[in-house]
Motif scaffolding. Structure first.
Motif, PDB file in Angstrom:
ATOM      1  N   GLU A  55       0.598  -1.177   0.030  1.00 24.30           N
ATOM      2  CA  GLU A  55       0.080  -0.123   0.061  1.00 24.30           C
ATOM      3  C   GLU A  55       0.794   1.191  -0.130  1.00 24.30           C
ATOM      4  O   GLU A  55       0.549   2.333  -0.597  1.00 24.30           O
ATOM      5  N   GLN A  59       1.193   3.877  -3.138  1.00 20.28           N
ATOM      6  CA  GLN A  59       0.713   5.173  -3.011  1.00 20.28           C
ATOM      7  C   GLN A  59       1.913   6.271  -3.105  1.00 20.28           C
ATOM      8  O   GLN A  59       1.628   7.144  -3.806  1.00 20.28           O
ATOM      9  N   TYR A  63       0.268   5.016  -8.108  1.00 20.66           N
ATOM     10  CA  TYR A  63      -0.514   4.011  -8.963  1.00 20.66           C
ATOM     11  C   TYR A  63      -1.967   3.769  -8.276  1.00 20.66           C
ATOM     12  O   TYR A  63      -2.174   3.744  -7.091  1.00 20.66           O
ATOM     13  N   ASN A  64      -2.892   3.908  -9.018  1.00 18.06           N
ATOM     14  CA  ASN A  64      -4.145   3.768  -8.799  1.00 18.06           C
ATOM     15  C   ASN A  64      -4.830   2.417  -9.594  1.00 18.06           C
ATOM     16  O   ASN A  64      -5.854   2.216  -9.476  1.00 18.06           O
ATOM     17  N   ASN A  65      -4.083   1.642 -10.277  1.00 18.95           N
ATOM     18  CA  ASN A  65      -4.618   0.715 -11.022  1.00 18.95           C
ATOM     19  C   ASN A  65      -3.919  -0.631 -10.619  1.00 18.95           C
ATOM     20  O   ASN A  65      -4.050  -1.684 -11.299  1.00 18.95           O
ATOM     21  N   HIS A  67      -3.784  -3.071  -6.889  1.00 19.63           N
ATOM     22  CA  HIS A  67      -4.348  -3.105  -5.368  1.00 19.63           C
ATOM     23  C   HIS A  67      -4.272  -4.597  -4.940  1.00 19.63           C
ATOM     24  O   HIS A  67      -4.419  -5.562  -5.727  1.00 19.63           O
ATOM     25  N   ASN A  94     -11.279  -2.194   0.550  1.00 21.21           N
ATOM     26  CA  ASN A  94     -11.994  -2.081  -0.615  1.00 21.21           C
ATOM     27  C   ASN A  94     -12.995  -3.125  -0.877  1.00 21.21           C
ATOM     28  O   ASN A  94     -13.930  -3.265  -1.620  1.00 21.21           O
ATOM     29  N   VAL A 110     -10.417  -0.858 -10.018  1.00 18.88           N
ATOM     30  CA  VAL A 110     -10.384  -0.563  -8.258  1.00 18.88           C
ATOM     31  C   VAL A 110     -10.678  -1.745  -7.709  1.00 18.88           C
ATOM     32  O   VAL A 110     -10.631  -1.533  -6.484  1.00 18.88           O
TER      33      VAL A 110
END
Length: 115
Positions: A55, A59, A63-65, A67, A94, A110
């Motif tokens: 995480e 962060q 990167y937001n793609n 998880h 999530n 997501v």
């Protein structure tokens, strides 16, 4: 001694960097983006530390793609945060009340790509 090396946060952070960058560069676009990755650890505490390092790394890189999801039973006491026990629910925010298997089975960006 081997356990201390495996749990050393600097070592975990370096491995997480390799995992995330390899996944982003070589894996996630295979089979029209319908691939997942799994990281297996030697202990539940090690899994907690990998998740936290994962995480932090994504962060820091923005990167937001990609998880990561954690899977383990019971509670884990992390000596780094002695006042908080780690569970699947508080480590996988999530999930939003969903069953882990269903959340990991999706291919939405997501949701989770790495377990």
């Amino acid at each position: 001694m081997a356990e201390l090396v495996r749990l050393y946060q600097y070592n975990i952070a370096q491995k997480v960097e390799i995992i995330v960058e390899h996944f982003n560069a070589k894996v996630k676009y295979l089979f029209s983006g319908k691939v997942k990755a799994r990281v297996v650890t030697s202990s539940r505490l090690e899994a907690v530390r990998y998740k936290l390092a994962f995480e932090k790394y994504v962060q820091d890189k923005g990167y937001n793609n990609v998880h990561a999801m954690m899977a383990f039973s019971g509670e884990v006491n992390n000596p780094d945060f002695p006042d908080q026990s780690c569970t699947v629910n508080n480590m996988n925010l999530n999930l939003r009340g969903r069953d882990m298997r269903k959340a990991f089975d999706t291919f939405d960006t997501v949701d989770y790509q790495v377990m």
